[in-house]
Design a protein around this motif. Structure first.
Motif: not given
Length: 220
Positions: A57, A60-61, A65, A67, A84, A86-89, A124-125
């Motif tokens: 996290v 890459h985020v 962040t 968490t 976390d 961020d659903t893109r990373a 979230r991811k």
């Protein structure tokens, strides 16, 4: 024999900001909880998984962040989740001969965990992994033969409340003393396997013993 008093392993979670300074605290928290759960043999692997998932996290985020670490039992597996926003990373697994440092953390997770994955939710991811505990049930223990024998003794204590129709075989004092010492050792293993404080239990038992002896003396 089934476990008479299972280990209560209630799910827990902890919110934090993804920063390098937080990792040591997360590792200590995991060690404490797994010790209480009687999963001492999983502590090192679980700590590494938490470190790598958190570092993923951070890298890459982004540092800072929001968490969440969540730990629970998934059947007989220990499940570790890091949430976390961020659903893109998405975490990736690199090949062993890749020179890139990116994704190496998930390679370690892949080696340590029985299984892992990523779940995408609306807000979230969730990156998760599961470690095999070797337990027969989610609230069981892995204390070995001594713990099993101690539970058999506890079962006998329950049966002793029923009317007795046969007399026990006589034992010599020496043999009985050795058997009693072995029973005490087994019970201490049972307490430890169920995440209980052995020293506290000994102190409480000693207090009960001394109080009962004192009452008996007063009644003489």
């Amino acid at each position: 024999m089934d476990c008479i008093a299972g280990v209560l392993r209630k799910p827990w979670d902890l919110s934090f900001l993804a920063e390098p300074k937080e990792v040591a605290g997360l590792r200590r928290t995991v060690r404490l909880h797994l010790g209480l759960w009687g999963l001492h043999e999983l502590i090192d692997a679980a700590q590494l998984c938490v470190s790598e998932l958190t570092s993923n996290v951070i890298t890459h985020v982004g540092i800072g962040t929001p968490t969440t670490l969540a730990v629970s039992m998934s059947g007989t597996h220990l499940r570790i989740e890091v949430h976390d926003p961020d659903t893109r990373a998405l975490p990736t697994l690199v090949s062993a001969n890749c020179d890139s440092e990116a994704g190496r953390g998930m390679t370690l997770i892949d080696a340590l965990a029985d299984r892992w994955g990523v779940q995408l939710l609306a807000d979230r991811k969730v990156t998760w992994c599961e470690l095999e505990t070797g337990l027969a049930t989610a609230d069981g223990h892995s204390g070995g033969a001594r713990v099993t024998r101690a539970e058999a003794v506890l079962g006998l204590y329950q049966a002793a409340r029923l009317p007795c129709t046969t007399a026990p075989n006589p034992l010599s004092v020496a043999i009985a003393e050795e058997a009693a010492i072995d029973v005490i050792a087994d019970l201490l293993h049972w307490l430890h396997a169920h995440g209980l404080d052995v020293d506290e239990a000994i102190d409480r038992a000693q207090m009960h013993f001394e109080a009962e002896v004192e009452l008996a003396r007063q009644g003489e």
